[in-house]
Design a protein around this motif. Structure first.
Motif, mmCIF file in Angstrom:
data_model
loop_
_atom_site.group_PDB
_atom_site.id
_atom_site.type_symbol
_atom_site.label_atom_id
_atom_site.label_comp_id
_atom_site.label_asym_id
_atom_site.label_seq_id
_atom_site.Cartn_x
_atom_site.Cartn_y
_atom_site.Cartn_z
ATOM 1 N N UNK A 58 40.359 42.586 -4.231
ATOM 2 C CA UNK A 58 40.868 43.213 -3.009
ATOM 3 C C UNK A 58 40.772 42.314 -1.790
ATOM 4 N N UNK A 59 40.183 41.113 -1.966
ATOM 5 C CA UNK A 59 39.946 40.212 -0.829
ATOM 6 C C UNK A 59 39.216 40.965 0.286
ATOM 7 N N UNK A 60 38.141 41.610 -0.136
ATOM 8 C CA UNK A 60 37.395 42.524 0.721
ATOM 9 C C UNK A 60 36.599 41.804 1.809
ATOM 10 N N UNK A 61 36.552 42.411 2.984
ATOM 11 C CA UNK A 61 35.761 41.861 4.085
ATOM 12 C C UNK A 61 34.278 42.188 3.937
ATOM 13 N N UNK A 335 41.259 47.836 -16.007
ATOM 14 C CA UNK A 335 42.713 48.021 -16.024
ATOM 15 C C UNK A 335 43.328 47.589 -14.710
ATOM 16 N N UNK A 336 42.639 47.861 -13.614
ATOM 17 C CA UNK A 336 43.140 47.457 -12.296
ATOM 18 C C UNK A 336 43.201 45.942 -12.191
ATOM 19 N N UNK A 337 42.115 45.270 -12.610
ATOM 20 C CA UNK A 337 42.087 43.807 -12.545
ATOM 21 C C UNK A 337 43.139 43.189 -13.449
ATOM 22 N N UNK A 338 43.280 43.740 -14.653
ATOM 23 C CA UNK A 338 44.253 43.195 -15.612
ATOM 24 C C UNK A 338 45.678 43.364 -15.120
ATOM 25 N N UNK A 340 46.700 43.271 -11.963
ATOM 26 C CA UNK A 340 46.980 42.322 -10.891
ATOM 27 C C UNK A 340 47.162 42.940 -9.526
ATOM 28 N N UNK A 341 47.560 44.211 -9.476
ATOM 29 C CA UNK A 341 47.713 44.905 -8.206
ATOM 30 C C UNK A 341 47.731 46.396 -8.472
ATOM 31 N N UNK A 343 49.980 48.409 -7.362
ATOM 32 C CA UNK A 343 51.368 48.786 -7.648
ATOM 33 C C UNK A 343 51.691 48.579 -9.124
ATOM 34 N N UNK A 344 51.260 47.448 -9.673
ATOM 35 C CA UNK A 344 51.527 47.177 -11.087
ATOM 36 C C UNK A 344 50.716 48.104 -11.986
ATOM 37 N N UNK A 345 49.485 48.413 -11.570
ATOM 38 C CA UNK A 345 48.658 49.343 -12.353
ATOM 39 C C UNK A 345 49.318 50.719 -12.390
ATOM 40 N N UNK A 346 49.884 51.130 -11.266
ATOM 41 C CA UNK A 346 50.570 52.423 -11.205
ATOM 42 C C UNK A 346 51.834 52.405 -12.072
#
Length: 370
Positions: A58-61, A335-338, A340-341, A343-346
């Motif tokens: 997520x490039x989290x802060x 599943x989310x990491x695999x 890639x985003x 949007x793609x997971x959805x």
């Protein structure tokens, strides 16, 4: 949910050394009894590689791990419940904890190179040590239960129904304690359990035992495997779990991370990561799971009771989430990491919309809709 664990044990078994390793604090850990006089409290971030992978995704802060509070008190000795030593003075500090971690020494008196470490009883007998500590906790609980029975005697005479239920639970518990059994062995029904839990009895809590060894030393598990097996069997027989660790190595490695830490561990003669194992076992003992929230602003791990519904799990974030819950968007972390985003997971059907009855799974990534 907040999680706290009290650390108990005899003097000089490695409690404070482990506490230093867990919290990266410098409490005294000298080679003499009762060097930890005041109770030490430290907050420990729960190691979880899933959290950091989600944070990177997520490039989290800001990344916030789940946390456990550890409370280290002075070593207990036989007679502590009657004023011997210093530990009994601080038992009140661990009455509100969720579990007890009992540190037990299996390393020898002779450490080599003049690094001998005293034992309060002069020899190494971990099963005796376990029974000594447990007896002191039982005796402390006996006093608490007896006082409570006396305090509600008037309500009993007046026929108060709630007091009568509590009295029945107290009598069962008193009988077990008088028979030198832990309060967590008592068969209580659903109405009786909260009555006993509110007392903060030490032996009513779940126990995790830590068998502390030293790399390169003649530890009990190697010199007397039959005695070590007897120790392990006893712990299992009373419904508890145990871990084997080297507190000294964990303390020396506390400022290292990643591959460097594991390389040094091997060089020092260590085996598995004792602290990670301890925390994982504590989660299993207490029946806990972890779910995650993640985004640009923050990625965070949340601790919940296994079997929690989505609205109940949401309370870990804010109490309003239970009453105002509408639905939850759920995806398994891998599943989310695999994908890639999001949007793609959805698009792949990995993101699900779940309602109030959904049982949150360990590793779920959740976005609550309220």
């Amino acid at each position: 949910m907040s999680l706290s664990i009290g650390i108990v044990g005899l003097p000089n078994v490695g409690k404070s050394t482990l506490f230093n390793a867990l919290t990266k604090k410098g409490v005294p850990a000298e080679n003499y009894p009762f060097c930890t006089i005041d109770p030490s409290v430290g907050i420990v971030g729960v190691p979880d590689e899933r959290l950091w992978k989600l944070s990177e995704f997520s490039k989290t802060l800001k990344t916030v791990p789940a946390a456990i509070e550890f409370v280290d008190i002075a070593g207990l000795v036989a007679g502590a419940s009657k004023g011997e030593g210093l530990g009994n003075k601080f038992l009140a500090n661990i009455r509100e904890t969720d579990a007890i971690f009992e540190m037990v020494r299996i390393f020898p008196l002779k450490g080599g190179n003049g690094n001998d470490i005293l034992h309060v009883y002069g020899d190494i007998d971990p099963l005796r040590d376990v029974k000594v500590i447990n007896m002191e906790l039982i005796l402390a609980d006996l006093e608490t239960v007896a006082k409570r029975i006396n305090n509600i005697s008037r309500e009993i005479k007046q026929g108060d129904k709630e007091a009568i239920i509590e009295h029945g639970a107290l009598e069962k518990t008193l009988k077990a304690l008088e028979d030198e059994k832990m309060a967590n062995t008592v068969d209580l029904d659903e109405k009786e359990i909260p009555r006993i839990k509110q007392l903060g009895l030490l032996t009513f809590k779940p126990f995790l035992y830590g068998f502390n060894k030293k790399a390169g030393a003649k530890n009990l598990d190697e010199t007397h495997p039959e005695l070590f097996k007897e120790l392990c069997d006893y712990v299992v027989s009373i419904g508890s779990r145990f871990v084997v660790l080297d507190a000294k190595i964990e303390d020396e490695l506390k400022d290292f991370e990643g591959e460097e830490k594991e390389t040094f561990r091997i060089e020092m003669g260590g085996e598995t990561d004792g602290i990670n194992t301890l925390i994982k076992e504590a989660y299993m003992l207490l029946g806990l799971d972890t779910y995650f929230t993640t985004g640009v602003q923050e990625t965070r791990a949340w601790t919940i009771k296994k079997g929690s519904t989505a609205p109940v799990a949401g309370q870990a974030i804010h109490t309003d989430f239970k009453d105002k819950f509408i639905r939850a968007e759920v995806v398994y972390w891998q599943d989310l990491l695999d994908s890639g985003s999001y949007a793609d997971a959805r698009a792949k059907g990995k993101v699900r919309t779940e309602g109030k009855e959904y049982i949150v799974k360990d590793g779920d990534v959740i976005e609550f809709k309220i």
